[in-house]
Write an enzyme that holds these catalytic residues in place. Structure first.
Site, mmCIF file in Angstrom:
data_model
loop_
_atom_site.group_PDB
_atom_site.id
_atom_site.type_symbol
_atom_site.label_atom_id
_atom_site.label_comp_id
_atom_site.label_asym_id
_atom_site.label_seq_id
_atom_site.Cartn_x
_atom_site.Cartn_y
_atom_site.Cartn_z
ATOM 1 N N HIS A 261 0.834 -1.208 0.000
ATOM 2 C CA HIS A 261 0.000 0.000 0.000
ATOM 3 C C HIS A 261 0.866 1.254 0.000
ATOM 4 C CE1 HIS A 261 -2.939 2.839 2.097
ATOM 5 N NE2 HIS A 261 -3.448 2.611 0.906
ATOM 6 N N HIS B 155 -0.557 11.441 -1.985
ATOM 7 C CA HIS B 155 -1.882 11.034 -1.506
ATOM 8 C C HIS B 155 -2.777 12.228 -1.208
ATOM 9 C CE1 HIS B 155 -4.915 9.881 1.499
ATOM 10 N NE2 HIS B 155 -4.929 8.723 0.863
ATOM 11 N N ASP C 67 -0.740 6.487 -5.337
ATOM 12 C CA ASP C 67 -1.735 7.521 -5.652
ATOM 13 C C ASP C 67 -1.127 8.557 -6.592
ATOM 14 O OD1 ASP C 67 -3.569 6.548 -3.475
ATOM 15 O OD2 ASP C 67 -1.850 7.140 -2.259
HETATM 16 O O1 G3P Z 1 -6.307 1.921 -3.332
HETATM 17 C C1 G3P Z 1 -6.558 1.521 -2.021
HETATM 18 C C2 G3P Z 1 -6.381 2.648 -1.031
HETATM 19 O O2 G3P Z 1 -5.136 3.242 -1.252
HETATM 20 C C3 G3P Z 1 -7.463 3.680 -1.113
HETATM 21 O O3 G3P Z 1 -7.410 4.619 -0.089
HETATM 22 O O4 G3P Z 1 -6.827 6.792 0.881
HETATM 23 O O5 G3P Z 1 -5.197 4.929 1.023
HETATM 24 O O6 G3P Z 1 -5.636 6.058 -1.150
HETATM 25 P P1 G3P Z 1 -6.214 5.643 0.178
HETATM 26 MG MG MG Z 2 -4.428 4.848 -2.472
#
Ligand code: G3P
Ligand code: MG
Length: 247
Positions: free
Chosen positions: A15, A57, A44
């Site tokens: 992640h 992000h 992101d």
């Molecule tokens: O793509 C999964 C996750 O990254 C979505 O939430 O806020 O961590 O970008 P966030």
């Molecule tokens: Mg994400």
């Protein structure tokens, strides 16, 4: 390019790289994810004022860089001296905010596949989807397995579909949406990517029975990952991919 129906999702996707071990959305994060044994990472992407897609992000720079203000108000040149690593630890001082094309080149070197999350800043959904789609269509090496786009924003996925029609799409849900089927169908999505907290066995079954691959974020607990797997979740996004790989 690999066709969408042959996408093989791994058990775990790092992640924001490997956000528990290295600063999120950085090249160091990708290197760390690969060193931990991950085969995919999620990150992101948003646009600078001059339409350069970069990995970040938040809408603002404060949390993950030594800059201030809104990303959408900065040119790429203005971001280029910022430090996106020192906030996490001195060992990462000097990490830049990566451009999407630079990130793709490193993924190629590391042999990592990716979930490219399109994260438009306010009012820029269409443009962000269009440019991220075009960049991936142009720069993603033909020798690599196809990546997957995802977004919470339908408009961004629609634009990415137009500029990169062969790259599969995942629909992101933070809270359960009543219209998830309609949205996923209209965007011709391959997968649904859910906040794991909104999932239960029944909801997971509904999504799988509707024909969608199912992924869940952010899962840092190995027992929870096993439960989600039992419910039909193929991949979990984890800040600690090593914890999931260990089970
Ligand atoms: O793509 C999964 C996750 O990254 C979505 O939430 O806020 O961590 O970008 P966030
Ligand atoms: Mg994400």
């Amino acid at each position: 390019m690999t066709e969408s129906n042959t996408i093989h999702f791994p058990r775990v996707i790092g992640h924001r790289g490997a956000a528990g071990h290295a600063p999120e959305n950085t090249l160091a994060g990708f290197r760390t994810a690969a060193a931990l044994g991950a085969t995919w990472v999620e990150f992101d992407v948003a646009l600078t004022r001059d339409n350069i897609p970069v990995l970040l992000h938040d809408e603002t720079l404060e949390r993950t860089t030594d800059g201030t203000g809104k990303l959408a108000e900065k040119t790429y040149q203005e971001l280029s001296g910022l430090d996106a690593g020192a906030w996490f630890g001195q060992a990462f001082a000097g990490e830049p905010i990566p451009r999407l094309d630079t990130a793709v080149a490193l993924l190629d070197t590391l042999g990592l596949c990716a979930n490219v999350e399109i994260k438009p800043t306010k009012g820029r959904a269409r443009k962000t989807g269009e440019i991220v789609g075009r960049t991936i269509a142009d720069k993603w090496p033909k020798s690599m397995r196809a990546p997957v786009f995802s977004s919470f924003t339908s408009e961004a996925l629609t634009a990415a579909r137009e500029s990169a029609p062969t790259i599969p799409r995942g629909f992101l849900m933070h809270r359960m949406r009543r219209d998830w089927r309609e949205q996923a169908e209209a965007l011709d999505c391959l997968s649904i990517h859910c906040n794991h907290r909104i999932l239960n066995a029944d909801r997971a079954r509904q999504i799988r029975d509707a024909g969608y691959r199912l992924l869940a974020y952010t899962v840092n607990d190995a027992k929870r990952a096993l439960q989600l797997t039992d419910w039909g979740v193929e991949s979990v996004f984890s800040d600690f991919p090593d914890r999931i790989l260990a089970i």
